[in-house]
Enzyme design. Sequence first.
Site, PDB file in Angstrom:
ATOM      1  CG  ASP A   1      -1.861   0.961   1.276  1.00 39.73           C
ATOM      2  OD1 ASP A   1      -2.368   1.358   0.132  1.00 39.73           O
ATOM      3  OD2 ASP A   1      -2.344   1.433   2.466  1.00 39.73           O
ATOM      4  CG  HIS A   2      -0.298   4.928   0.131  1.00 42.85           C
ATOM      5  ND1 HIS A   2      -0.945   5.898  -0.451  1.00 42.85           N
ATOM      6  CD2 HIS A   2      -1.577   4.709   0.890  1.00 42.85           C
ATOM      7  CE1 HIS A   2      -2.049   6.286  -0.634  1.00 42.85           C
ATOM      8  NE2 HIS A   2      -2.500   5.400   0.440  1.00 42.85           N
TER       9      HIS A   2
ATOM     10  CG  HIS B   1      -5.467   8.171   3.713  1.00 42.52           C
ATOM     11  ND1 HIS B   1      -4.631   8.728   2.499  1.00 42.52           N
ATOM     12  CD2 HIS B   1      -5.557   6.836   3.078  1.00 42.52           C
ATOM     13  CE1 HIS B   1      -4.827   7.716   1.523  1.00 42.52           C
ATOM     14  NE2 HIS B   1      -5.280   6.619   1.696  1.00 42.52           N
TER      15      HIS B   1
ATOM     16  CG  HIS C   1      -6.444   4.650  -1.347  1.00 43.47           C
ATOM     17  ND1 HIS C   1      -5.314   4.594  -0.749  1.00 43.47           N
ATOM     18  CD2 HIS C   1      -6.417   4.109  -2.384  1.00 43.47           C
ATOM     19  CE1 HIS C   1      -4.750   3.597  -1.398  1.00 43.47           C
ATOM     20  NE2 HIS C   1      -5.145   3.389  -2.750  1.00 43.47           N
ATOM     21  N   GLY C   2      -9.152   5.354   2.228  1.00 47.85           N
ATOM     22  CA  GLY C   2      -9.675   6.469   3.213  1.00 47.85           C
ATOM     23  C   GLY C   2     -11.116   6.118   3.262  1.00 47.85           C
ATOM     24  CB  SER C   3     -13.140   3.203   2.406  1.00 54.48           C
ATOM     25  OG  SER C   3     -12.446   3.419   1.229  1.00 54.48           O
TER      26      SER C   3
ATOM     27  CG  ASN D   1      -6.978   0.823   0.050  1.00 48.20           C
ATOM     28  OD1 ASN D   1      -7.255  -0.171  -0.771  1.00 48.20           O
ATOM     29  ND2 ASN D   1      -5.658   1.345  -0.047  1.00 48.20           N
TER      30      ASN D   1
HETATM   31  P1  13P Z   1      -8.683   4.640   6.319  1.00 52.29           P
HETATM   32  O1  13P Z   1      -7.845   5.394   7.141  1.00 52.29           O
HETATM   33  O2  13P Z   1      -9.902   5.530   6.250  1.00 52.29           O
HETATM   34  O3  13P Z   1      -8.918   3.349   6.965  1.00 52.29           O
HETATM   35  O4  13P Z   1      -8.121   4.390   4.944  1.00 52.29           O
HETATM   36  C1  13P Z   1      -6.858   3.455   4.679  1.00 52.29           C
HETATM   37  C2  13P Z   1      -6.221   3.541   3.477  1.00 52.29           C
HETATM   38  O5  13P Z   1      -6.924   4.183   2.449  1.00 52.29           O
HETATM   39  C3  13P Z   1      -4.983   2.935   3.245  1.00 52.29           C
HETATM   40  O6  13P Z   1      -4.695   3.065   2.010  1.00 52.29           O
END
Ligand code: 13P
Length: 319
Positions: free
Chosen positions: A83-84, A188, A222-224, A265
């Site tokens: 990831d990233h 995120h 992402h950031g879900s 994610n």
């Molecule tokens: P969250 O912080 O919303 O769980 O997102 C995680 C993410 O997108 C990791 O790449």
Amino acid sequence: MTLHTLRELLERAESGGYAVGAFNVSSLDQAIAVLDAAEAERSPVIVQSIAGMSAYDDEARWWARLRRLIDDYPTVPVALHLDHGRSYDDCARAIEAGFSSVMIDASRDPATDEPSTFEANVALTSRVVALAHPRGVSVEGELGTIGGAEAGVSGTTEEIVFADPDQAEQFVAATGVDALAVAVGTSHGSVKFTDAEGGQRLRIPLIAQIKERLPQTFLVLHGSSSVPSEAVATINAHGGRVRPSYGISPEQKGDAISTGIRKINQGTDSHLAWTAALRELLSTRPDLVEPGEQLGVALIAFRDMVARRMREFGSAGAA
Ligand code: 13P
């Protein structure tokens, strides 16, 4: 075989109309919790790790153990994903360690942390694709910048730069990525949005526009995390100090899946579940020192959160 590429998992998700959860892990116990949830729910799953973010000092050993652990789960299709990845080198190390998929996040310049130019993003992402594809490894790129904070990814929700559908089409044509993380309103981390107006948070029409241009590319959210208020309340009732905020509701994620999102994610919600369970246990059992009992309670909470998301994403039963 248990280990699959991201492309294989997401091709099946596309035909089944569901999304596969990609869950961040930073220790072997967390990976066991995610894989146990996948086995119990009969769900395909993406186990993902961020370079430089784990409980261990030795990345090579951590990733080798993580890779071996997946072989203990022969009944569920698993992708092991970086990831990233912030550099070519991050991706090269992950491929060397046996990951079946890598994300190169070239949307920000690591030196300045400012959004990269489109050309710089295309150049670095293309180099990673040229490394990964001949080795049978899938690649996820990112367009636009997703707000919030996680390891090596700083910023605030105000810094979201939304993905542009024209650029998305050009980006995929130029790089050949398998999957594309699109900035469509998420952020995120554990502190997301402070307003209660959740309905407008995800730009569903923007997802639809990008999907229309890129029917063959798998779109990633992402950031879900939803940031359940009960988990934050439990943490804060037992000595924690997490700023209450609002995430992405399960209903909005359902709309995103219907519009074409195939990988979702999630890290924060499982982390909140773990922390809430552990804080509650330690404050109600102040004499408790046995680590296994502490860890067990935290892991069950983590596993149950992952299992809940698999059911919401529609991947449960699809293994
Ligand atoms: P969250 O912080 O919303 O769980 O997102 C995680 C993410 O997108 C990791 O790449």
